[in-house]
Motif scaffolding. Sequence first.
Motif, PDB file in Angstrom:
ATOM      1  N   ASP A  78     -21.014   8.876  17.760  1.00  0.00           N
ATOM      2  CA  ASP A  78     -22.213   8.283  18.347  1.00  0.00           C
ATOM      3  C   ASP A  78     -22.102   6.776  18.524  1.00  0.00           C
ATOM      4  O   ASP A  78     -22.379   6.247  19.601  1.00  0.00           O
ATOM      5  N   CYS A  79     -21.692   6.069  17.454  1.00  0.00           N
ATOM      6  CA  CYS A  79     -21.674   4.609  17.523  1.00  0.00           C
ATOM      7  C   CYS A  79     -20.268   4.029  17.638  1.00  0.00           C
ATOM      8  O   CYS A  79     -20.107   2.839  17.908  1.00  0.00           O
ATOM      9  N   GLY A  80     -19.239   4.848  17.430  1.00  0.00           N
ATOM     10  CA  GLY A  80     -17.866   4.373  17.565  1.00  0.00           C
ATOM     11  C   GLY A  80     -17.333   3.603  16.377  1.00  0.00           C
ATOM     12  O   GLY A  80     -16.218   3.085  16.425  1.00  0.00           O
ATOM     13  N   GLU A  81     -18.099   3.500  15.285  1.00  0.00           N
ATOM     14  CA  GLU A  81     -17.620   2.809  14.094  1.00  0.00           C
ATOM     15  C   GLU A  81     -17.011   3.800  13.118  1.00  0.00           C
ATOM     16  O   GLU A  81     -17.244   5.009  13.199  1.00  0.00           O
ATOM     17  N   LEU A  82     -16.238   3.269  12.168  1.00  0.00           N
ATOM     18  CA  LEU A  82     -15.588   4.126  11.187  1.00  0.00           C
ATOM     19  C   LEU A  82     -16.616   4.788  10.276  1.00  0.00           C
ATOM     20  O   LEU A  82     -17.558   4.138   9.809  1.00  0.00           O
ATOM     21  N   LYS A  83     -16.440   6.080  10.041  1.00  0.00           N
ATOM     22  CA  LYS A  83     -17.322   6.809   9.131  1.00  0.00           C
ATOM     23  C   LYS A  83     -16.603   7.192   7.840  1.00  0.00           C
ATOM     24  O   LYS A  83     -17.171   7.856   6.983  1.00  0.00           O
ATOM     25  N   PHE A  84     -15.335   6.775   7.717  1.00  0.00           N
ATOM     26  CA  PHE A  84     -14.568   6.958   6.495  1.00  0.00           C
ATOM     27  C   PHE A  84     -13.901   5.640   6.136  1.00  0.00           C
ATOM     28  O   PHE A  84     -13.740   4.753   6.984  1.00  0.00           O
ATOM     29  N   GLN A  85     -13.501   5.531   4.882  1.00  0.00           N
ATOM     30  CA  GLN A  85     -12.778   4.358   4.411  1.00  0.00           C
ATOM     31  C   GLN A  85     -11.714   4.787   3.417  1.00  0.00           C
ATOM     32  O   GLN A  85     -11.962   5.630   2.560  1.00  0.00           O
ATOM     33  N   HIS A  86     -10.518   4.194   3.578  1.00  0.00           N
ATOM     34  CA  HIS A  86      -9.434   4.514   2.645  1.00  0.00           C
ATOM     35  C   HIS A  86      -9.764   3.977   1.262  1.00  0.00           C
ATOM     36  O   HIS A  86     -10.172   2.832   1.110  1.00  0.00           O
ATOM     37  N   GLN A  87      -9.600   4.817   0.255  1.00  0.00           N
ATOM     38  CA  GLN A  87      -9.898   4.432  -1.116  1.00  0.00           C
ATOM     39  C   GLN A  87      -8.754   4.840  -2.024  1.00  0.00           C
ATOM     40  O   GLN A  87      -8.280   5.975  -1.951  1.00  0.00           O
ATOM     41  N   GLY A  88      -8.335   3.918  -2.870  1.00  0.00           N
ATOM     42  CA  GLY A  88      -7.379   4.267  -3.906  1.00  0.00           C
ATOM     43  C   GLY A  88      -6.008   4.604  -3.366  1.00  0.00           C
ATOM     44  O   GLY A  88      -5.546   4.045  -2.373  1.00  0.00           O
ATOM     45  N   ASP A  89      -5.373   5.558  -4.034  1.00  0.00           N
ATOM     46  CA  ASP A  89      -3.991   5.881  -3.750  1.00  0.00           C
ATOM     47  C   ASP A  89      -3.859   6.916  -2.641  1.00  0.00           C
ATOM     48  O   ASP A  89      -4.792   7.620  -2.293  1.00  0.00           O
ATOM     49  N   ARG A  90      -2.653   6.991  -2.093  1.00  0.00           N
ATOM     50  CA  ARG A  90      -2.271   7.991  -1.111  1.00  0.00           C
ATOM     51  C   ARG A  90      -3.226   7.996   0.084  1.00  0.00           C
ATOM     52  O   ARG A  90      -3.585   6.940   0.576  1.00  0.00           O
TER      53      ARG A  90
END
Length: 418
Positions: free
Chosen positions: A223-235
Motif C-alpha cells: 500500500d505505502c511502499g515502505e518496509l514492513k519487516f526489519q532485519h534483527q539479530g543473527d542470520r
Amino acid sequence: RLEQPWRQSVGGKQKILRSMHSLFSASGARKSKHTLPNEREGFALAVGASMQWSKLRDSSNPMFFHNIVEEVKRCEGTERDWSKEQMVHFVQAKLFGGIPQYAVEKWIQSEFLGKRGDEITEHRKALIEVFIYRYLASVDSGVDSTSALALAEKAHIQEVLQCKGLGGRADWVVEDFISEEVWNDLGGKAGLKAQSKKLLTLIAAAGRKVHGQYAPIDPYCKDCGELKFQHQGDRCKLEPVPCGCGAEPLDNADGLRRPPPGGEPPRQRQRGMNELDRTGQGILETYQRKLKVIATRYPELEPKAVVSKLLGSDIDTDDHEDDESVGVTGKQGGRLLACYLFSVKDDAALTFLAQGIKAWLEAQLPKYAVVHPVQTSCLKNAVKFLPELERGLAAAAAARAPAPDFGDAPPPPPPPDF
C-alpha cells in the motif's frame, strides 16, 4: 559457600593471573578467537569482496577469499595475512550483520537477473558502491565524506578498484563511489546507518531459508511502499514493523511463510544506497538544493543562457577551496544540469526539449565527445541521473497527503481571531 579461588598462595595467584590474561584483553573484554581487521584493512577487504561478488563468484570456493586477500595485500603493499576462517567471520559479522554468505549470494544473483552487456557493468558499480556505504556505516570514519575519502586513501581503495585480479577497471576512481551527496541526502551518519539497516533487511528477505529451502519474501508494504519487516539479530531473522500507511504490524508468522508457487512477481529491484528511500524524500531535497544553487548563481538569466553557462564557461568551476561556490564538474555537474532541465521542461518556449530531456542530452554528446571530456562527463552523468530524479520526484509527489476536497469551491477564509 561461594568459592574464592583468588584467596590462594602466591603461586596459585600467578596461575590465576595467567589464566585471566589468556581469557581477557587489556580492555577487559573477552577475546574473540577471530581477529577482525582494523578499520583501514577492513575497508580494503570489504571492497575486494564486493568486487568478487559483483562478478557472481561463488564464495564457497576455497580460492574465493584467498584471491581477495592476496590482491588486497598487493594493492596495500603489506604482508598482513588473513585466513579463510577470519575472512568468513569478518564478512558475516562486520559487513553483513550476521547474515550468512548463502543469503548474500542469493540476493546478489537476484539483483543481476536479466542484466546484459553494459547493464552488468553499471550494476557492478552500484553493488560495490552499496557495499562501500554499508561498511562506512559501521566504522568511525563514515561520519562524513571527508573522513571516508581520507580512509579510502589510507586503504588504497583506488588501487583495489582498479585491480584487474579482482575485476576492477582502469577508469574506476574513488570519487565515483563515495559522494558527499549521500551524506547530505540521508542526513549524515545516522541516515547512512538507517539505510544500511534497510539494505540488510533486503538481503535477508531475498536470501532467507525455511526448512532448508529458499523462501524469499517481498519486505515492502503493497500500500505505502515502505518496509514492513526489519532485519534483527543473527542470520536472516526478520521482525514485522509498522509501515508508513499506519497498518498494524504483521503477526510474526504472517508474511514470513514460504510463498505459494505462481505467486505475485517480485517488485522491481532497487539499486544504490539512495534508492532504498521509497518515498523519494532524499531526491526531492537534492532537487530543491540544486535549483537553489542555480537561482543564486544565475538570478536573471534565461534558461538557454543558464544551460550554456553550465556546459560552457562555468564547466570547470571548482568548489574545493571556496565553500560558497558550487562546482559543476563530474557527477555533481551532471546532477545540477539534469535538475535544471527537469525544472524547465514544461516551458513551451524551449523547443529544444520538445523530444524530452534525455533525447536532447544524448544529441549533444557527439559535439563534445572528441576534445571536450569534461562536458562529455557532465552530459553522461546527467543522462545517468535523470531516471533516478524522475522516479524520486514522482515518489515524493505520490507520498504527499492529498489536498482536502471542498467540492466546486473552497470555503471562505474565517475571520482573524483577535
